[in-house]
Design a protein around this motif. Sequence first.
Motif, PDB file in Angstrom:
ATOM      1  N   UNK A 102       0.866  -1.175   0.000  1.00 55.20           N
ATOM      2  CA  UNK A 102       0.000   0.000   0.000  1.00 55.20           C
ATOM      3  C   UNK A 102       0.902   1.224   0.000  1.00 55.20           C
ATOM      4  N   UNK A 103       0.309   2.394  -0.109  1.00 59.61           N
ATOM      5  CA  UNK A 103       1.085   3.594  -0.402  1.00 59.61           C
ATOM      6  C   UNK A 103       1.268   4.518   0.798  1.00 59.61           C
ATOM      7  N   UNK A 104       1.157   3.997   2.009  1.00 62.31           N
ATOM      8  CA  UNK A 104       1.551   4.773   3.179  1.00 62.31           C
ATOM      9  C   UNK A 104       3.055   5.011   3.130  1.00 62.31           C
ATOM     10  N   UNK A 105       3.490   6.149   3.686  1.00 62.46           N
ATOM     11  CA  UNK A 105       4.877   6.588   3.498  1.00 62.46           C
ATOM     12  C   UNK A 105       5.904   5.588   3.989  1.00 62.46           C
ATOM     13  N   UNK A 106       5.594   4.807   5.027  1.00 67.33           N
ATOM     14  CA  UNK A 106       6.594   3.883   5.559  1.00 67.33           C
ATOM     15  C   UNK A 106       6.684   2.599   4.750  1.00 67.33           C
ATOM     16  N   UNK A 107       5.859   2.480   3.726  1.00 66.89           N
ATOM     17  CA  UNK A 107       5.888   1.311   2.850  1.00 66.89           C
ATOM     18  C   UNK A 107       6.368   1.647   1.437  1.00 66.89           C
ATOM     19  N   UNK A 108       6.225   2.914   1.025  1.00 66.93           N
ATOM     20  CA  UNK A 108       6.595   3.250  -0.362  1.00 66.93           C
ATOM     21  C   UNK A 108       7.533   4.447  -0.468  1.00 66.93           C
ATOM     22  N   UNK A 109       7.913   5.058   0.669  1.00 63.40           N
ATOM     23  CA  UNK A 109       8.743   6.255   0.599  1.00 63.40           C
ATOM     24  C   UNK A 109      10.062   6.051  -0.104  1.00 63.40           C
TER      25      UNK A 109
END
Length: 285
Positions: A102-109
Amino acid sequence: MQLYPIQAGHFKLDGGAMFGVVPKSLWQRTNPADSNNMIDIAARCLLVEDENRLILIDTGMGNKQSDKFFGYYHLWGDHTLGKSLAAHGFHRDDITDVFMTHLHFDHCGGSVQWNKDQTGYEPAFKNAHFWTNMDHWAWATNPNKREKASFLKENILPMEDSGQLKFTGLPDGHFLNNSELGFNIFFANGHTDKQMIPMIDYKGKTFCFMADLLPTAGHLSIPFVMGYDTRPLLTLDEKELFLKKAADDNLYLFLEHDAHNEIITVKHTEKGVRLNETFRCDDIF
């Protein structure tokens, strides 16, 4: 096929936020807090080498945010995504696909970085396709007020601007079999809309990258749901469904956020599904 754990860094989060309405007297047994009520969190990604594809699942926070931003998350340790890739003999440019749960910052930053002169942003993996799904992309690019602080446009929009963005298919129910990446996917909607849990068959076992459906081993009890989840009652049902399957089928659960437990299996007990065994990635991969 070969699997490699990729350590993208460590940080801390408030234990109360991570366990929602669960009393601290219960959750601190498995996830002890420091004097500021913060618990240890990992950004443990997974690299899948499969013939001519090199698929990276999630990318951590990255390093382009401000010191003030990172100050909220109390970074610790010396792991970085680049160093972890290099330790296994790989470089960012080798990656063919980045799959984002998913695109939450801690997964895609870590998928997007500053350009050379820091005037804008560019993909951190110049030869890779970036994979999400159409429903979650719409959810992330038009965020609700609850999640707006987690969906950062600088982490997301450059993937589309570069022409490297790809969408997986969507399931009829929770499961998508034989996705474009070559593995099955479980879709969960409680944490955020259409979060994707990859299920990878490897050497006679199935490894499930649990993302935020099961952040740590301490979240195994069905009511132990994060305060971050947008639809906690859905999370209850989705966790129960998935964990029953995990116990029935002896699935190996790869924990992205548990700083101290890397892979676990679960079993049925009189109190519900509970921890069975704990493994280190190096002992299995």
